[in-house]
Design a protein around this motif. Structure first.
Motif, PDB file in Angstrom:
ATOM      1  N   MET B 161      49.195  50.751  39.043  1.00 33.68           N
ATOM      2  CA  MET B 161      48.690  50.133  37.815  1.00 33.68           C
ATOM      3  C   MET B 161      47.819  48.927  38.120  1.00 33.68           C
ATOM      4  SD  MET B 161      52.157  50.404  35.634  1.00 33.68           S
ATOM      5  CE  MET B 161      51.703  49.227  34.382  1.00 33.68           C
ATOM      6  N   LEU B 162      48.174  48.254  39.205  1.00 36.20           N
ATOM      7  CA  LEU B 162      47.428  47.075  39.628  1.00 36.20           C
ATOM      8  C   LEU B 162      45.960  47.410  39.855  1.00 36.20           C
ATOM      9  CD1 LEU B 162      48.158  44.181  40.480  1.00 36.20           C
ATOM     10  CD2 LEU B 162      48.318  44.978  42.797  1.00 36.20           C
ATOM     11  N   PHE B 163      45.716  48.556  40.486  1.00 41.19           N
ATOM     12  CA  PHE B 163      44.344  48.945  40.796  1.00 41.19           C
ATOM     13  C   PHE B 163      43.481  48.941  39.544  1.00 41.19           C
ATOM     14  CE2 PHE B 163      43.263  50.626  45.015  1.00 41.19           C
ATOM     15  CZ  PHE B 163      44.381  50.184  45.673  1.00 41.19           C
ATOM     16  N   HIS B 164      44.014  49.561  38.479  1.00 36.41           N
ATOM     17  CA  HIS B 164      43.216  49.650  37.270  1.00 36.41           C
ATOM     18  C   HIS B 164      43.079  48.326  36.569  1.00 36.41           C
ATOM     19  CE1 HIS B 164      41.827  53.480  35.428  1.00 36.41           C
ATOM     20  NE2 HIS B 164      41.838  53.641  36.721  1.00 36.41           N
ATOM     21  N   ALA B 167      40.427  46.368  38.236  1.00 34.84           N
ATOM     22  CA  ALA B 167      39.082  46.864  37.951  1.00 34.84           C
ATOM     23  C   ALA B 167      38.620  46.459  36.560  1.00 34.84           C
ATOM     24  CB  ALA B 167      39.054  48.381  38.096  1.00 34.84           C
ATOM     25  N   TYR B 168      39.558  46.512  35.607  1.00 34.88           N
ATOM     26  CA  TYR B 168      39.222  46.170  34.225  1.00 34.88           C
ATOM     27  C   TYR B 168      38.970  44.674  34.079  1.00 34.88           C
ATOM     28  CZ  TYR B 168      40.379  45.727  29.183  1.00 34.88           C
ATOM     29  OH  TYR B 168      40.386  45.452  27.853  1.00 34.88           O
ATOM     30  N   LEU B 169      39.855  43.879  34.682  1.00 32.31           N
ATOM     31  CA  LEU B 169      39.762  42.426  34.495  1.00 32.31           C
ATOM     32  C   LEU B 169      38.587  41.829  35.254  1.00 32.31           C
ATOM     33  CD1 LEU B 169      43.518  41.371  34.527  1.00 32.31           C
ATOM     34  CD2 LEU B 169      41.962  41.444  32.595  1.00 32.31           C
ATOM     35  N   VAL B 170      38.233  42.416  36.408  1.00 28.40           N
ATOM     36  CA  VAL B 170      37.090  41.876  37.152  1.00 28.40           C
ATOM     37  C   VAL B 170      35.856  41.907  36.266  1.00 28.40           C
ATOM     38  CG1 VAL B 170      35.471  42.370  39.010  1.00 28.40           C
ATOM     39  CG2 VAL B 170      37.888  42.321  39.487  1.00 28.40           C
ATOM     40  N   LYS B 171      35.685  43.001  35.541  1.00 25.63           N
ATOM     41  CA  LYS B 171      34.526  43.140  34.669  1.00 25.63           C
ATOM     42  C   LYS B 171      34.552  42.051  33.595  1.00 25.63           C
ATOM     43  CE  LYS B 171      32.017  46.773  32.314  1.00 25.63           C
ATOM     44  NZ  LYS B 171      32.290  46.744  30.880  1.00 25.63           N
TER      45      LYS B 171
END
Lengths: 261, 287
Positions: B161-164, B167-171
């Motif tokens: 779950m961390l991976f996603h 990715a979402y929060l970096v954006k």
């Protein structure tokens, strides 16, 4: 005074950080999560991926089957999104502040949207699986219900934002409800709505994999079978094909979005 | 108030990057129309691609109706107790919290690298491409892949779950960083501040609340992802119980109870995040 404010802010930040640390601590104790252990598994996992997840020529022979399942999944997500969008427009027109017919339908529309959105797509797929069995229709319906809730909420906000002044202008000239909707509301919010639909198609292709694992359909099911048979080179190929499909669709919809917004 | 209306009406005629939209309406119209036509065509085509094996529509529809009635009107717990249910919800929430907190910390640093005003162009491009790739792989596949390497359990679930989340929060984070007033950064740099000084005194104070509300929005998503991971990847929590109740015991009443429990938590989280949104970024739809 400013200094006092800053000190207060600092206090708040400290309390807040402590709260988060406490919450994280509780969360890791209740889930039996071990941070150190998981950090050490990351290199191990990457090593495993490098060693096992490569595509062999044997896996390539499975490609036609994978492509077929992948197209089925993509079509499933598109159909679910488009049909949900049609219904969502109707619900959003009822639910929006500027175009609602009356309060009862407005509340009803918002309730349906909230209900279908907040029950996770997993629950929908499991509920539908019981009576519909393992086929594409189950997956389609599960995606449909989740999309309906999300798009209705997005569309309500789009309509509210885009068209209050033009609705007022048109109703002042004596236009009927359908005139207003047809000539002012829909044309003005259509590009924004389309952007949401494209976004939802992207999301749905990813969740279609999850739904597929649960309901035994499409590419998700295929992944599950090879995963359980420990046939990791095919698993790698399936993952790669999903990634390529998702990226292509994202690029396409970004292009469309750039033109219309 | 008057001022506000003027600015929003100007904004509408501008494109995302601030340029005034001078394209003729026809092209936009054409693209909108053709996209709608293509989507409708694909939707019709889709029904020929479906696999209908084992589907009996005339039986399935009334049965679903009946099932839904049993589920939602007679919810009950048969295989575990209230305490057990509360504990499992706690586990699911816990998975969501862990993935969100660690995700936000990692995303913060990656976003600093991805923001164009704080980093070099090639670093920002690399991070963005990496993040896009991570996002394209569905969460459940990450969890399952980690499950082989790390063993099934909370570690695999949280890492997947961390991976996603990252990715979402970096954006979201990097967009927030890029909106920080360039003057502040320039002033700090001119006074000889080091890179991390700029971050601590320039970036952090002006974006902190923003970052927090994005993180909370992600937590809302992570809760339902955690439910999904429990069901599809056996990561435990209420999702796993849901999977057992429907796929193993065929106990519709229990499915109903669990669905209500999930619905309750999800609605509480949604109300909280709507409040946050209205407070920190009004007039913006976020997902």
């Amino acid at each position: 005074m400013d200094e006092q404010k800053m000190r207060k802010g600092k206090w708040q930040a400290t309390i807040f950080l402590l709260l988060i640390i406490l919450m994280t601590y509780f969360a890791s104790s209740i889930t039996q999560f071990n941070l150190l252990e998981s950090i050490t598994t990351i290199p191990q996992a990457i090593g495993w991926m490098v060693a096992n997840l490569f595509i062999t020529s044997e896996a390539i022979t499975k490609l036609p089957g994978i492509v077929e399942k992948l197209t089925e999944t993509i079509f499933m997500s598109i159909a679910a999104t488009t049909l949900a969008a049609v219904l969502s427009i109707a619900l959003a027109l009822l639910g929006s502040k500027t175009t609602k017919v009356n309060n009862f339908f407005s509340v009803l529309a918002r309730f349906i949207a909230s209900f279908s959105r907040n029950i996770p797509v997993v629950a929908w797929s499991l509920i539908l699986l019981i009576s519909f069995g393992q086929n594409s229709v189950t997956g389609f319906l599960a995606l449909f219900v989740g999309t309906l809730g999300f798009l209705t909420r997005a569309f309500i906000e789009t309509i509210d934002e885009a068209s209050s002044s033009s609705v007022e202008a048109l109703s002042a000239t004596g236009a009927t409800y359908f005139h207003i909707v047809n000539n002012a509301v829909i044309p003005q919010s259509l590009p924004q709505m389309l952007s949401w639909i494209l976004f939802m198609i992207e999301t749905n292709i990813r969740s279609a994999t999850l739904v597929g694992i649960l309901t035994g359909t499409g590419i998700g099911y295929m992944f599950d079978i090879y995963y359980k048979n420990l046939n990791y080179d095919v698993v790698a190929l399936i993952t790669l094909s999903i990634v390529i499909a998702v990226i292509i669709i994202e690029l396409l919809s970004n292009k469309i979005r750039k033109v219309i917004l | 108030m008057e001022m506000n209306q003027v600015t929003t009406s100007i904004k509408m005629r501008r494109k995302r990057n601030g340029q005034i939209n001078i394209k003729s309406g026809n092209k936009i119209d054409l693209v909108v129309k053709s996209t709608i036509w293509i989507l409708s065509l694909l939707t019709i085509l889709a029904f020929f691609f479906f696999n209908y094996s084992g589907l009996q529509l005339e039986r399935a529809i009334p049965e679903t109706w009946h099932n839904l009635r049993v589920m939602f009107l007679e919810p009950a717990l048969n295989h575990f107790s209230w305490q057990e249910a509360a504990y499992q919800i706690g586990v699911t929430l816990g998975l969501g919290i862990l993935a969100t907190v660690f995700g936000a910390i990692i995303a913060f640093f990656l976003a600093l690298m991805a923001a164009e005003n704080l980093s070099k162009p090639w670093i920002s491009k690399t991070v963005r491409i990496f993040v896009a790739f991570v996002r394209a792989v569905p969460t459940v596949l990450w969890v399952l892949i980690f499950a082989i390497a790390a063993g099934l359990g909370s570690e695999a679930a949280v890492l997947g779950m961390l991976f996603h989340s990252v990715a979402y929060l970096v954006k979201a984070f990097s967009e927030a960083f890029e909106e920080v007033d360039a003057g502040i950064l320039e002033a700090l740099r001119a006074s000889g501040s080091k890179w991390w000084h700029v971050i601590v005194h320039g970036i952090l104070p002006s974006t902190f609340t923003y970052l927090l509300s994005w993180t909370f929005l992600r937590f809302e998503i992570n809760f339902s992802v955690a439910v999904a991971m429990g069901a599809a990847a056996g990561a435990g929590g209420i999702g796993f119980e849901l999977f057992m109740a429907s796929g193993f015991y065929f106990d519709l009443r229990e499915v109903g109870f669990i669905t209500y429990a999930i619905l309750l938590i999800a609605i509480i989280l949604e109300i909280m995040s709507t409040r946050l949104k209205n407070r920190y970024f009004p007039g913006q739809v976020t997902s």
